[in-house]
Design a protein around this motif. Sequence first.
Motif, PDB file in Angstrom:
ATOM      1  N   UNK A 109       0.529  -0.963  -0.159  1.00 17.72           N
ATOM      2  CA  UNK A 109      -0.342  -0.431   0.020  1.00 17.72           C
ATOM      3  C   UNK A 109       0.542   1.243   0.373  1.00 17.72           C
ATOM      4  N   UNK A 110       2.524   1.002   0.186  1.00 11.92           N
ATOM      5  CA  UNK A 110       3.120   2.485  -0.543  1.00 11.92           C
ATOM      6  C   UNK A 110       2.745   3.388  -1.237  1.00 11.92           C
ATOM      7  N   UNK A 111       2.754   4.598  -1.073  1.00  7.23           N
ATOM      8  CA  UNK A 111       2.439   5.704  -2.118  1.00  7.23           C
ATOM      9  C   UNK A 111       3.387   6.433  -1.530  1.00  7.23           C
ATOM     10  N   UNK A 112       4.059   6.994  -3.039  1.00  9.07           N
ATOM     11  CA  UNK A 112       4.706   8.691  -2.145  1.00  9.07           C
ATOM     12  C   UNK A 112       4.580   9.798  -1.720  1.00  9.07           C
ATOM     13  N   UNK A 113       4.386  10.707  -1.405  1.00  9.45           N
ATOM     14  CA  UNK A 113       3.644  11.905  -1.418  1.00  9.45           C
ATOM     15  C   UNK A 113       3.499  12.258  -2.853  1.00  9.45           C
ATOM     16  N   UNK A 114       3.150  13.806  -2.743  1.00 10.96           N
ATOM     17  CA  UNK A 114       3.648  14.493  -3.763  1.00 10.96           C
ATOM     18  C   UNK A 114       3.793  15.101  -4.059  1.00 10.96           C
ATOM     19  N   UNK A 115       4.807  15.875  -2.498  1.00  8.91           N
ATOM     20  CA  UNK A 115       5.332  16.601  -1.773  1.00  8.91           C
ATOM     21  C   UNK A 115       6.432  16.298  -2.169  1.00  8.91           C
ATOM     22  N   UNK A 116       6.907  14.616  -1.911  1.00  3.42           N
ATOM     23  CA  UNK A 116       8.702  14.543  -2.458  1.00  3.42           C
ATOM     24  C   UNK A 116       8.567  14.350  -3.385  1.00  3.42           C
ATOM     25  N   UNK A 117       7.762  13.787  -4.698  1.00  2.50           N
ATOM     26  CA  UNK A 117       7.566  13.572  -6.076  1.00  2.50           C
ATOM     27  C   UNK A 117       8.135  15.126  -6.382  1.00  2.50           C
ATOM     28  N   UNK A 118       7.271  16.683  -6.112  1.00  6.55           N
ATOM     29  CA  UNK A 118       7.190  17.461  -6.781  1.00  6.55           C
ATOM     30  C   UNK A 118       9.242  17.900  -5.911  1.00  6.55           C
ATOM     31  N   UNK A 119       9.608  17.312  -5.379  1.00  4.67           N
ATOM     32  CA  UNK A 119      11.073  18.016  -4.897  1.00  4.67           C
ATOM     33  C   UNK A 119      11.802  17.299  -5.603  1.00  4.67           C
ATOM     34  N   UNK A 120      11.451  16.137  -5.711  1.00  8.93           N
ATOM     35  CA  UNK A 120      12.894  15.430  -6.314  1.00  8.93           C
ATOM     36  C   UNK A 120      12.766  15.460  -7.819  1.00  8.93           C
ATOM     37  N   UNK A 121      11.592  15.122  -8.573  1.00 10.74           N
ATOM     38  CA  UNK A 121      11.854  15.946 -10.037  1.00 10.74           C
ATOM     39  C   UNK A 121      12.489  17.193  -9.970  1.00 10.74           C
ATOM     40  N   UNK A 122      12.546  18.114  -8.900  1.00  9.45           N
ATOM     41  CA  UNK A 122      12.789  19.129  -9.431  1.00  9.45           C
ATOM     42  C   UNK A 122      14.014  19.791  -9.828  1.00  9.45           C
ATOM     43  N   UNK A 123      14.445  19.078  -8.035  1.00 12.36           N
ATOM     44  CA  UNK A 123      15.769  18.732  -8.066  1.00 12.36           C
ATOM     45  C   UNK A 123      16.985  17.225  -8.850  1.00 12.36           C
ATOM     46  N   UNK A 124      16.530  16.490  -8.997  1.00 18.69           N
ATOM     47  CA  UNK A 124      16.759  15.761 -10.610  1.00 18.69           C
ATOM     48  C   UNK A 124      17.137  16.868 -11.427  1.00 18.69           C
ATOM     49  N   UNK A 125      16.022  17.036 -12.106  1.00 15.08           N
ATOM     50  CA  UNK A 125      15.767  18.436 -13.194  1.00 15.08           C
ATOM     51  C   UNK A 125      17.392  19.468 -13.106  1.00 15.08           C
ATOM     52  N   UNK A 126      17.118  19.627 -12.343  1.00 14.91           N
ATOM     53  CA  UNK A 126      18.083  20.524 -11.333  1.00 14.91           C
ATOM     54  C   UNK A 126      19.827  19.841 -11.712  1.00 14.91           C
ATOM     55  N   UNK A 127      19.948  18.409 -11.060  1.00 11.26           N
ATOM     56  CA  UNK A 127      21.172  17.840 -11.278  1.00 11.26           C
ATOM     57  C   UNK A 127      21.839  17.887 -12.518  1.00 11.26           C
ATOM     58  N   UNK A 128      20.745  17.485 -13.833  1.00  8.05           N
ATOM     59  CA  UNK A 128      20.461  17.345 -14.919  1.00  8.05           C
ATOM     60  C   UNK A 128      21.117  18.721 -15.968  1.00  8.05           C
ATOM     61  N   UNK A 198       9.601  23.760  -2.558  1.00  6.41           N
ATOM     62  CA  UNK A 198       8.697  22.524  -2.191  1.00  6.41           C
ATOM     63  C   UNK A 198       8.782  22.184  -0.511  1.00  6.41           C
ATOM     64  N   UNK A 199       9.884  21.559  -0.399  1.00  2.99           N
ATOM     65  CA  UNK A 199      10.552  20.619   0.563  1.00  2.99           C
ATOM     66  C   UNK A 199      10.461  21.779   1.761  1.00  2.99           C
ATOM     67  N   UNK A 200      10.864  22.837   2.042  1.00  2.00           N
ATOM     68  CA  UNK A 200      10.762  23.569   3.051  1.00  2.00           C
ATOM     69  C   UNK A 200       8.778  23.429   3.915  1.00  2.00           C
ATOM     70  N   UNK A 201       7.920  24.070   2.309  1.00  5.78           N
ATOM     71  CA  UNK A 201       7.165  23.884   3.017  1.00  5.78           C
ATOM     72  C   UNK A 201       6.262  22.870   3.728  1.00  5.78           C
ATOM     73  N   UNK A 202       6.948  21.947   2.905  1.00  5.63           N
ATOM     74  CA  UNK A 202       6.112  19.969   3.279  1.00  5.63           C
ATOM     75  C   UNK A 202       6.757  19.247   4.576  1.00  5.63           C
ATOM     76  N   UNK A 203       7.304  20.178   5.792  1.00  4.35           N
ATOM     77  CA  UNK A 203       7.902  19.703   6.479  1.00  4.35           C
ATOM     78  C   UNK A 203       6.994  19.470   7.198  1.00  4.35           C
TER      79      UNK A 203
END
Length: 203
Positions: A109-128, A198-203
């Motif tokens: 039943x695991x499902x990643x939170x939308x905030x985690x998806x957004x944060x990782x998506x943005x940071x991976x894009x920045x890294x690329x 997004x990361x700070x707001x999700x804390x």
Amino acid sequence: NYEQKYAPDDKYKELSERSRIFQTYQDEATKFDVDMVENWRDGLDMLLVFAALFSAVVTTFVVQTCQSLRVDYAQVTTSLILRLIDVEVAISQGTLTDKLAQNTDPSLSFEAQSADLWVNGLWFTSLVLSLTTTLIAALTKQWINEYMILPSGTPRDRSRVRHFRLIGLEQWHVPLIIGLLPVLMHIALGVFFAGLVVFVCSL
């Protein structure tokens, strides 16, 4: 004064291999190339250092946050142990255990939170974007080094090779590429800060 620096050409030999015009062209082209390339090199060196440090920082953030996209098996183990205790307590009390035995695998039943998806998506894009900037800057520096290598031969041959290289730089839009690299790095910074918000707001 090139008329004093170089001897005059013989009559009808103004375009010979070692004529004054090609030697003059070589001197002027060398001055122009040194000024142009030095400006490019300084900018690319600073950009490479900054992009490398920035990529290291983003990688550190990504390594930590990407764990939220996977199942935490330590938490799953804890949950399964608690369920097992509930089952043993139910057995000892003589109650039904059918309901307790259902859905005993929390990982299903695991499902990643939308905030985690957004944060990782943005940071991976920045890294690329940052790594792409580093790669293009390194390739551009190699191209510049090849451009500045002094070819062998007569002044006329060297002038032709230099002009051929200059045409190659213009056809491949190297000045435009070098000018766009800082813009690409700024976009990477903007995307990273958006992910940080997004990361700070999700804390």
